[in-house]
Design an enzyme around this catalytic site. Structure first.
Site, PDB file in Angstrom:
ATOM      1  N   SER A  83       0.816  -1.194   0.000  1.00 44.93           N
ATOM      2  CA  SER A  83       0.000   0.000   0.000  1.00 44.93           C
ATOM      3  C   SER A  83       0.862   1.261   0.000  1.00 44.93           C
ATOM      4  O   SER A  83       1.726   1.428  -0.867  1.00 44.93           O
ATOM      5  CB  SER A  83      -0.940  -0.049   1.217  1.00 44.93           C
ATOM      6  OG  SER A  83      -1.917   0.943   1.147  1.00 44.93           O
ATOM      7  N   HIS A 106      -2.135  -0.856  -4.804  1.00 40.04           N
ATOM      8  CA  HIS A 106      -3.594  -0.896  -4.993  1.00 40.04           C
ATOM      9  C   HIS A 106      -4.131   0.523  -5.046  1.00 40.04           C
ATOM     10  O   HIS A 106      -3.431   1.496  -4.758  1.00 40.04           O
ATOM     11  CB  HIS A 106      -4.289  -1.701  -3.882  1.00 40.04           C
ATOM     12  CG  HIS A 106      -4.230  -1.061  -2.524  1.00 40.04           C
ATOM     13  ND1 HIS A 106      -5.026  -1.472  -1.482  1.00 40.04           N
ATOM     14  CD2 HIS A 106      -3.482  -0.042  -2.031  1.00 40.04           C
ATOM     15  CE1 HIS A 106      -4.771  -0.748  -0.399  1.00 40.04           C
ATOM     16  NE2 HIS A 106      -3.845   0.131  -0.714  1.00 40.04           N
TER      17      HIS A 106
END
Length: 314
Positions: A83, A106
């Site tokens: 992330s 993501h």
């Protein structure tokens, strides 16, 4: 006060470790950037990452600061860079991944409560943030932005070999033992082997007993003595210790504490903890006496929800 990062001075440059959730424990990127700003502009930096992500806003600020740094930045992904942490990794001039390390990218996510207008505003904010992240991944990997967008949309986990092949890493090194204290199962596509590896980190490791030492007959003449310590070596070790202590105190903004540490011959670990405690004590809580920026209590809280959410979901 617990922290999610540490900065340690080296003989040349510094080593930065981010081994937790970015922006956790009430410590924002503002403190990180202040510590980074105390380093010489051209100092070489080694950034070690093992993080599930965190605040995307903090990650963007850290990425930009590392990009501006004139010295060489080497990033080592010691376990997981997921992330927001994976975006920070992209600031490295060289990115090194052990064979069993992972990187995950993501789309940013968040929560909002309110009207349809509030929902649309949140969607627009996420699109802008996602676009910024996308450009950073594309710049490092050399891949087309449309390809990066597809990888982000489906939450893509890459091992070292895959990251190397796709341009997200430059070098693959020998595997290391997984060490993490965070929950990666909250992501929707976390590979099961990563979840198991993180869970297994606290399990005791079987240690093969050493064979019993055999007593051999004493054939020495009894005249042998331990060699005298080399004064030059002792002096060099003392100078290295003293320089490290002074650098740590300077980086923490507490240069006056160096003399006391040197006199007590405290360990470097104790010194780092004492400096963290000292800095926490020096940071006054002004919220009760000085108005802080942000919405009034009666205003809609969606902005606050976004900030809190990104610290958890980035």
């Amino acid at each position: 006060m617990k922290n999610w990062y540490s900065i340690c001075a080296l003989n040349e440059g510094a080593e930065i470790s981010i081994y937790d959730e970015i922006g956790a424990y009430g410590v924002s990127a503002k403190a990180f950037l202040a510590d980074l700003g105390k380093l010489p502009d051209k100092a070489p930096l080694t950034l070690r990452l093992n993080s599930p992500g965190g605040s995307v806003f903090d990650a963007v600020a850290i990425y930009n600061a590392l990009q501006r740094h004139a010295g060489n930045v080497t990033v080592s992904i010691d376990g997981i860079a997921a992330s927001a942490a994976s975006y920070i990794a992209m600031a490295g001039d060289e990115i090194i991944m052990p064979e069993n390390a992972f990187l995950m990218i993501h789309d940013p996510s968040g929560m909002v409560m309110g009207t349809a207008a509030d929902m649309r505003a949140m969607a627009e904010a996420l699109d802008k943030i996602g676009g910024s992240l996308l450009r950073g991944y594309a710049a490092k990997s050399g891949k087309a932005e449309k390809d990066i967008a597809q990888l982000m949309a489906k939450e893509t986990w890459l091992d070292a070999a895959e990251a190397l092949e796709m341009g997200f890493a430059d070098t693959m090194s020998e595997p290391v033992k997984m060490a993490a204290s965070f929950d990666v199962s909250r992501f929707r596509n976390t590979p099961p082997e990563i979840v198991e590896a993180v869970k297994a980190k606290d399990e005791p490791v079987a240690v093969k007993p050493e064979p019993e030492a055999r007593l051999e007959p004493d054939t020495s003449s009894g005249d042998e003595t331990d060699p005298e310590p080399d004064p030059a070596v002792i002096r060099a070790e003392a100078m290295t210790y003293a320089k490290t202590v002074v650098d740590l105190c300077r980086l923490a903004g507490q240069p006056q504490m160096a003399a006391g540490f040197l006199n007590s011959e405290a360990s470097l670990e104790d010194i780092r903890q004492a400096l963290i405690d000292a800095r926490a004590a020096d940071d006054p809580d002004i919220s009760s006496t000085h108005p802080q920026p942000g919405p009034a209590p009666q205003a809609k809280p969606w902005g606050d929800v976004i900030a809190c959410t990104f610290k958890r979901k980035g």
